[in-house]
Design an enzyme around this catalytic site. Structure first.
Site, PDB file in Angstrom:
ATOM      1  N   ALA A  62     -26.005  -1.988 -25.546  1.00 17.08           N
ATOM      2  CA  ALA A  62     -25.893  -3.302 -24.909  1.00 17.08           C
ATOM      3  C   ALA A  62     -25.953  -4.357 -26.006  1.00 17.08           C
ATOM      4  O   ALA A  62     -26.474  -4.109 -27.098  1.00 17.08           O
ATOM      5  CB  ALA A  62     -27.030  -3.495 -23.914  1.00 17.08           C
ATOM      6  N   GLY A  97     -27.198   1.769 -24.705  1.00 18.72           N
ATOM      7  CA  GLY A  97     -26.367   1.705 -23.497  1.00 18.72           C
ATOM      8  C   GLY A  97     -25.032   2.416 -23.658  1.00 18.72           C
ATOM      9  O   GLY A  97     -24.429   2.839 -22.669  1.00 18.72           O
ATOM     10  N   GLU A 152     -25.807   5.905 -22.876  1.00 18.39           N
ATOM     11  CA  GLU A 152     -26.062   5.964 -21.423  1.00 18.39           C
ATOM     12  C   GLU A 152     -24.764   5.876 -20.629  1.00 18.39           C
ATOM     13  O   GLU A 152     -24.588   6.585 -19.632  1.00 18.39           O
ATOM     14  CB  GLU A 152     -27.022   4.840 -21.025  1.00 18.39           C
ATOM     15  CG  GLU A 152     -28.414   5.066 -21.586  1.00 18.39           C
ATOM     16  CD  GLU A 152     -29.330   3.855 -21.422  1.00 18.39           C
ATOM     17  OE1 GLU A 152     -28.922   2.739 -21.805  1.00 18.39           O
ATOM     18  OE2 GLU A 152     -30.442   4.019 -20.898  1.00 18.39           O
ATOM     19  N   GLU A 197     -33.484   2.344 -28.731  1.00 20.32           N
ATOM     20  CA  GLU A 197     -34.092   1.122 -28.175  1.00 20.32           C
ATOM     21  C   GLU A 197     -35.510   0.892 -28.658  1.00 20.32           C
ATOM     22  O   GLU A 197     -35.968  -0.253 -28.760  1.00 20.32           O
ATOM     23  CB  GLU A 197     -34.080   1.181 -26.634  1.00 20.32           C
ATOM     24  CG  GLU A 197     -32.710   1.030 -25.993  1.00 20.32           C
ATOM     25  CD  GLU A 197     -31.960   2.339 -25.815  1.00 20.32           C
ATOM     26  OE1 GLU A 197     -32.308   3.341 -26.492  1.00 20.32           O
ATOM     27  OE2 GLU A 197     -31.029   2.368 -25.000  1.00 20.32           O
TER      28      GLU A 197
HETATM   29  N1  DAK Z   1     -25.356  -5.604 -30.059  1.00 25.96           N
HETATM   30  C1  DAK Z   1     -24.777  -6.650 -30.684  1.00 25.96           C
HETATM   31  N2  DAK Z   1     -24.116  -6.537 -31.852  1.00 25.96           N
HETATM   32  C2  DAK Z   1     -24.036  -5.328 -32.426  1.00 25.96           C
HETATM   33  C3  DAK Z   1     -24.621  -4.189 -31.834  1.00 25.96           C
HETATM   34  C4  DAK Z   1     -25.303  -4.354 -30.580  1.00 25.96           C
HETATM   35  N3  DAK Z   1     -25.847  -3.354 -29.907  1.00 25.96           N
HETATM   36  N4  DAK Z   1     -24.395  -3.130 -32.640  1.00 25.96           N
HETATM   37  C5  DAK Z   1     -23.685  -3.601 -33.688  1.00 25.96           C
HETATM   38  N5  DAK Z   1     -23.463  -4.911 -33.567  1.00 25.96           N
HETATM   39  C6  DAK Z   1     -22.744  -5.790 -34.478  1.00 25.96           C
HETATM   40  C7  DAK Z   1     -23.571  -6.079 -35.732  1.00 25.96           C
HETATM   41  O1  DAK Z   1     -24.474  -7.126 -35.506  1.00 25.96           O
HETATM   42  C8  DAK Z   1     -22.476  -6.451 -36.698  1.00 25.96           C
HETATM   43  O2  DAK Z   1     -22.090  -7.779 -36.430  1.00 25.96           O
HETATM   44  P1  DAK Z   1     -21.776  -8.829 -37.633  1.00 25.96           P
HETATM   45  O3  DAK Z   1     -22.996  -8.861 -38.477  1.00 25.96           O
HETATM   46  O4  DAK Z   1     -20.591  -8.210 -38.355  1.00 25.96           O
HETATM   47  O5  DAK Z   1     -21.453 -10.118 -36.941  1.00 25.96           O
HETATM   48  C9  DAK Z   1     -21.325  -5.567 -36.308  1.00 25.96           C
HETATM   49  O6  DAK Z   1     -21.586  -5.146 -34.972  1.00 25.96           O
HETATM   50  C10 DAK Z   1     -21.218  -4.318 -37.162  1.00 25.96           C
HETATM   51  O7  DAK Z   1     -22.465  -3.694 -37.180  1.00 25.96           O
HETATM   52  P2  DAK Z   1     -23.225  -3.268 -38.534  1.00 25.96           P
HETATM   53  O8  DAK Z   1     -22.870  -4.179 -39.661  1.00 25.96           O
HETATM   54  O9  DAK Z   1     -24.650  -3.121 -38.208  1.00 25.96           O
HETATM   55  O10 DAK Z   1     -22.545  -1.855 -38.826  1.00 25.96           O
HETATM   56  P3  DAK Z   1     -23.179  -0.608 -39.563  1.00 25.96           P
HETATM   57  O11 DAK Z   1     -22.061   0.387 -39.720  1.00 25.96           O
HETATM   58  O12 DAK Z   1     -23.927  -1.018 -40.785  1.00 25.96           O
HETATM   59  O13 DAK Z   1     -24.258  -0.004 -38.545  1.00 25.96           O
HETATM   60  C11 DAK Z   1     -25.071   0.707 -36.381  1.00 25.96           C
HETATM   61  C12 DAK Z   1     -23.855   0.522 -37.335  1.00 25.96           C
HETATM   62  C13 DAK Z   1     -24.497   1.156 -35.016  1.00 25.96           C
HETATM   63  C14 DAK Z   1     -25.992   1.789 -36.911  1.00 25.96           C
HETATM   64  C15 DAK Z   1     -25.845  -0.643 -36.261  1.00 25.96           C
HETATM   65  O14 DAK Z   1     -24.908  -1.681 -35.962  1.00 25.96           O
HETATM   66  C16 DAK Z   1     -26.907  -0.611 -35.197  1.00 25.96           C
HETATM   67  O15 DAK Z   1     -27.971  -0.071 -35.386  1.00 25.96           O
HETATM   68  N6  DAK Z   1     -26.608  -1.252 -34.049  1.00 25.96           N
HETATM   69  C17 DAK Z   1     -27.574  -1.418 -32.963  1.00 25.96           C
HETATM   70  C18 DAK Z   1     -27.747  -0.142 -32.187  1.00 25.96           C
HETATM   71  C19 DAK Z   1     -28.773  -0.303 -31.090  1.00 25.96           C
HETATM   72  O16 DAK Z   1     -29.939  -0.633 -31.347  1.00 25.96           O
HETATM   73  N7  DAK Z   1     -28.375  -0.052 -29.847  1.00 25.96           N
HETATM   74  C20 DAK Z   1     -29.255  -0.210 -28.696  1.00 25.96           C
HETATM   75  C21 DAK Z   1     -29.177  -1.617 -28.133  1.00 25.96           C
HETATM   76  S1  DAK Z   1     -30.244  -1.817 -26.731  1.00 25.96           S
HETATM   77  C22 DAK Z   1     -29.672  -1.819 -18.950  1.00 25.96           C
HETATM   78  C23 DAK Z   1     -28.463  -1.341 -19.398  1.00 25.96           C
HETATM   79  C24 DAK Z   1     -28.310  -1.070 -20.772  1.00 25.96           C
HETATM   80  C25 DAK Z   1     -29.332  -1.337 -21.661  1.00 25.96           C
HETATM   81  C26 DAK Z   1     -30.525  -1.799 -21.168  1.00 25.96           C
HETATM   82  C27 DAK Z   1     -30.692  -2.068 -19.795  1.00 25.96           C
HETATM   83  N8  DAK Z   1     -29.842  -2.036 -17.525  1.00 25.96           N
HETATM   84  C28 DAK Z   1     -28.825  -1.610 -16.621  1.00 25.96           C
HETATM   85  C29 DAK Z   1     -31.036  -2.667 -17.030  1.00 25.96           C
HETATM   86  C30 DAK Z   1     -29.097  -1.025 -23.061  1.00 25.96           C
HETATM   87  C31 DAK Z   1     -29.818  -1.460 -24.091  1.00 25.96           C
HETATM   88  C32 DAK Z   1     -29.336  -1.179 -25.445  1.00 25.96           C
HETATM   89  O17 DAK Z   1     -28.319  -0.551 -25.685  1.00 25.96           O
END
Ligand code: DAK
Length: 269
Positions: free
Chosen positions: A76, A120, A123, A143
């Site tokens: 997300a 997400g 998921e 998360e």
């Molecule tokens: N959100 C926003 N931006 C994201 C992102 C994300 N989840 N993942 C990556 N990006 C963006 C980065 O900020 C970056 O943007 P700029 O800096 O270029 O503007 C760009 O994508 C490229 O990412 P990286 O520079 O970080 O690329 P790398 O290859 O170095 O790393 C990575 C890739 C996937 C390992 C890293 O980007 C990363 O760790 N991303 C976050 C992964 C994460 O934590 N995912 C979980 C998010 S929480 C619900 C439904 C769903 C959810 C909750 C509730 N309900 C129905 C109630 C879900 C929650 C989640 O998913």
């Protein structure tokens, strides 16, 4: 009588792309490449709309959701969530309605995953009926690193797919699982080379789309039932669906074709 005539009205989607392959397979490509397909509310609304449209489009027999080489979806959108308070997310039942649409889709939905499927994104892949993974796919529920837990079914579907130990390991440590480990653990059904991800997944979808539609819907519905309720309820549910398929023309055609050693001609009736 044709009950559902809703056309696949192709809106001007901003965050997804859609097309139909071989007149039978609806393909939805998540398209926020710069953000690694981070799932925001608008994208999820578009995805829900496209899924419903393909579900209603008579000639489509199977649907594929995919991303790009680097990411299926990295979760997300964190920047959209960052400033929310408990009162915001609880009172608005944060994004629940937009994420649940996929559960209403009756046709099979395959996730074709390459690159990151995190949070997400993982998921969403697990909400699909099965996952075909490219050899570069990486799955994870990171998360915990953000001070939250999976919120779209991850703590429930992951243990059902890979067992308690591996699910706890992934949810608590935030580590990623590569495609090989995911296949061995039962999270994905098959691994293919990255370059053949879409051709192979389309070929799988075409296999499904050629089968009698009523049997396909019943098969999906019955397997889904295995994840809800007791075994005896599930078996009874399966039995009744099995019985009901004897009222279809395609059952007569399928069995007659087998006995007469000729190819079947199905009419989805
Ligand atoms: N959100 C926003 N931006 C994201 C992102 C994300 N989840 N993942 C990556 N990006 C963006 C980065 O900020 C970056 O943007 P700029 O800096 O270029 O503007 C760009 O994508 C490229 O990412 P990286 O520079 O970080 O690329 P790398 O290859 O170095 O790393 C990575 C890739 C996937 C390992 C890293 O980007 C990363 O760790 N991303 C976050 C992964 C994460 O934590 N995912 C979980 C998010 S929480 C619900 C439904 C769903 C959810 C909750 C509730 N309900 C129905 C109630 C879900 C929650 C989640 O998913």
């Amino acid at each position: 009588m044709i009950i559902s005539t809703m056309e696949h009205t192709k809106l001007n989607y901003e965050f997804i792309k859609t097309h139909v392959e071989h007149d039978k397979v609806g393909i939805i490509t998540l398209h926020r490449p710069k953000q690694l397909n981070a799932l925001n509310t608008e994208l999820m609304l578009e995805l829900g709309h496209a899924l419903k449209a393909f579900d209603a489009q008579l000639e489509v027999g199977c649907i594929i959701i995919t991303g790009n080489e680097k990411a299926f979806a990295a979760g997300a959108d964190i920047s959209a969530m960052a400033n929310y308070e408990f009162s915001d997310v609880y009172s608005s039942d944060f994004i629940t309605k937009d994420w649940e649409i996929i559960r209403q889709i009756r046709k099979p939905v395959i996730a074709a995953v390459s690159g990151f499927a995190l949070g997400g994104g993982c998921e969403l892949a697990m909400m699909c009926d099965f996952i075909v993974a490219a050899d570069n796919a990486k799955f994870g529920q990171p998360e915990i690193k953000l001070g939250i837990i999976p919120g779209a079914g991850g703590t429930q579907r992951l243990p059902r797919a890979v067992g308690k130990s591996k699910a706890m390991d992934m949810v608590l440590t935030a580590r990623m699982m590569d495609a090989k480990e995911a296949e061995q653990a039962g999270l994905v059904s098959r691994i293919v080379a990255l370059e053949s991800l879409m051709p192979e997944t389309i070929s799988i979808a075409l296999t499904i789309a050629q089968y009698p539609r009523l049997a396909v819907l019943a098969a999906k519905e019955s397997v889904q039932r295995a994840f809800e309720g007791s075994l005896s309820d599930g078996i009874m549910y399966e039995r009744r669906l099995f019985h009901s398929l004897f009222s279809t023309q395609d059952q007569k055609e399928g069995m007659s074709a087998f006995i007469n050693k000729r190819p079947p001609v199905f009419h989805n009736k």
